[in-house]
Motif scaffolding. Structure first.
Motif, PDB file in Angstrom:
ATOM      1  N   GLU A  53       3.777   0.386  -5.877  1.00 46.28           N
ATOM      2  CA  GLU A  53       3.896   0.363  -4.416  1.00 46.28           C
ATOM      3  C   GLU A  53       4.093  -1.097  -3.991  1.00 46.28           C
ATOM      4  N   ASP A  54       4.355  -1.313  -2.678  1.00 45.55           N
ATOM      5  CA  ASP A  54       4.483  -2.688  -2.187  1.00 45.55           C
ATOM      6  C   ASP A  54       3.089  -3.287  -1.981  1.00 45.55           C
ATOM      7  N   VAL A  72       6.839  -3.724   5.124  1.00 46.52           N
ATOM      8  CA  VAL A  72       7.538  -2.763   4.261  1.00 46.52           C
ATOM      9  C   VAL A  72       8.861  -2.339   4.921  1.00 46.52           C
ATOM     10  N   ASP A  76      12.416  -2.588   3.229  1.00 46.67           N
ATOM     11  CA  ASP A  76      13.306  -1.420   3.115  1.00 46.67           C
ATOM     12  C   ASP A  76      14.728  -1.756   3.575  1.00 46.67           C
ATOM     13  N   ARG A  87       9.750  -1.750  -6.010  1.00 48.47           N
ATOM     14  CA  ARG A  87       8.688  -2.162  -5.081  1.00 48.47           C
ATOM     15  C   ARG A  87       8.456  -3.678  -5.239  1.00 48.47           C
TER      16      ARG A  87
END
Ligand code: PMV
Length: 321
Positions: A53-54, A72, A76, A87
């Motif tokens: 994940e980020d 985020v 994106d 990520r």
């Protein structure tokens, strides 16, 4: 690979307050600013398969919820452009307290946009970077170009970006920041922009904007400091009148803010020329000619409730480091 960028905060002489398109962050009017030499954000970005994940860290703390979502969202945009799905780990540091009207979102989103786009393998022009930074935080688009900057309002995402009017060494002026509060503001500028139209004075403000932008650009061109100062000070009050008359009203000032404003006027009446401007926070930016900066700093420090005084010169824009 880890990519790191450094971006300055900027102070707007003609402000951006209110949007014509909320989602695209298109402003109602063009704005004019200067990048600040001593107030900045440094951000490193790494995209990797090892991250599930980020991970976002701001000033050493892992951020979650709304703050994370905004970062985020920006990642994106860049992932879409670069056609990658990896990520990222983002580590961002401000050399000043964020959310106090010192434009942390401007330097933050400018540094993030530059570092993340490079880390994603993109090679974007300054104009493209400015457009993408704007989508994260409007005023961030002004921290990409160098020195004295205009953000053209435009009427679409492609036509709304900032560019340099003059390099940093064009004019020897300073922004002496008087910090009166170091705690985060209660109402973010994003929330503030959304309620501008509830102020009776907003239409009047917007009607005068084109003229004001023209006036300050002319003063900048002629290096007419008095004219320049008169316009920027009136502009700050004009924006705060709209803020204070919105529904709900936004009071960003503290008593010490007004104290600095009145002192600046008094010193000016007695021959020490400077002008104030204030963003969405209590800190006061005192704009003066470089030869007067140290004197103004000495006087500001003596006022009640001043936590710190920072002398800024005009600065270059965002850079990879
Ligand atoms: O970019 P935002 O959403 O943080 O808005 C900036 C608003 C002001 O700082 C008050 C004015 C400006 O033009 O910088």
């Amino acid at each position: 690979m880890i990519t790191t960028a450094k971006a300055p905060a900027n102070i707007a002489f003609i402000k951006y307050w209110g949007k014509s398109n909320e989602k695209l962050r298109l402003p109602m009017n063009s704005s004019i600013s200067m990048n600040l030499s001593e107030v900045y954000t440094t951000t490193s970005v790494e995209f990797s398969e090892k991250f599930k994940e980020d991970f976002i860290y701001i000033d050493g703390k892992r951020v979650k919820a709304k703050e994370k979502e905004r970062v985020v969202g920006q990642l994106d945009l860049i992932r879409n452009l670069a056609r990658i799905r990896l990520r990222a780990k983002v580590k961002s540091r401000n050399n000043f307290p964020k959310g106090t009207g010192l434009a942390s979102s401007a330097s933050g989103f400018a540094a993030l946009t530059l570092a993340a786009s490079k880390a994603a393998g993109l090679n974007l022009s300054e104009k493209e970077l400015s457009i993408i930074a704007r989508l994260g935080s409007g005023s961030a688009c002004r921290s990409l170009p160098e020195g004295f900057v205009e953000w053209k309002a435009g009427d679409s995402s492609k036509t709304s970006y900032a560019y340099s009017l003059y390099p940093p060494n064009y004019w020897d002026i300073c922004d002496v920041v008087a910090m009166v509060g170091e705690s985060s503001k209660k109402v973010s500028s994003t929330e503030g922009h959304a309620i501008v139209e509830s102020s009776l004075f907003y239409k009047v403000r917007i009607a005068g904007m084109k003229n004001k932008v023209r006036g300050i650009k002319d003063a900048l061109k002629k290096k007419d400091f008095t004219k320049f100062g008169e316009i920027l000070e009136e502009e700050a009050i004009n924006m705060h009148v709209v803020m204070m008359t919105s529904e709900p009203p936004l009071y960003y000032w503290l008593p010490e803010t007004l104290d600095v404003m009145l002192s600046v006027i008094e010193w000016r009446d007695k021959g020490l020329e400077s002008y104030f401007t204030i963003d969405a926070g209590p800190n006061v930016h005192v704009i003066c000619q470089a030869r007067n900066a140290a004197r103004i700093k000495r006087r500001l420090i003596k006022l009640n409730g001043i936590k710190r005084v920072i002398i800024n010169k005009p600065s270059i824009g965002a850079r990879l480091i």
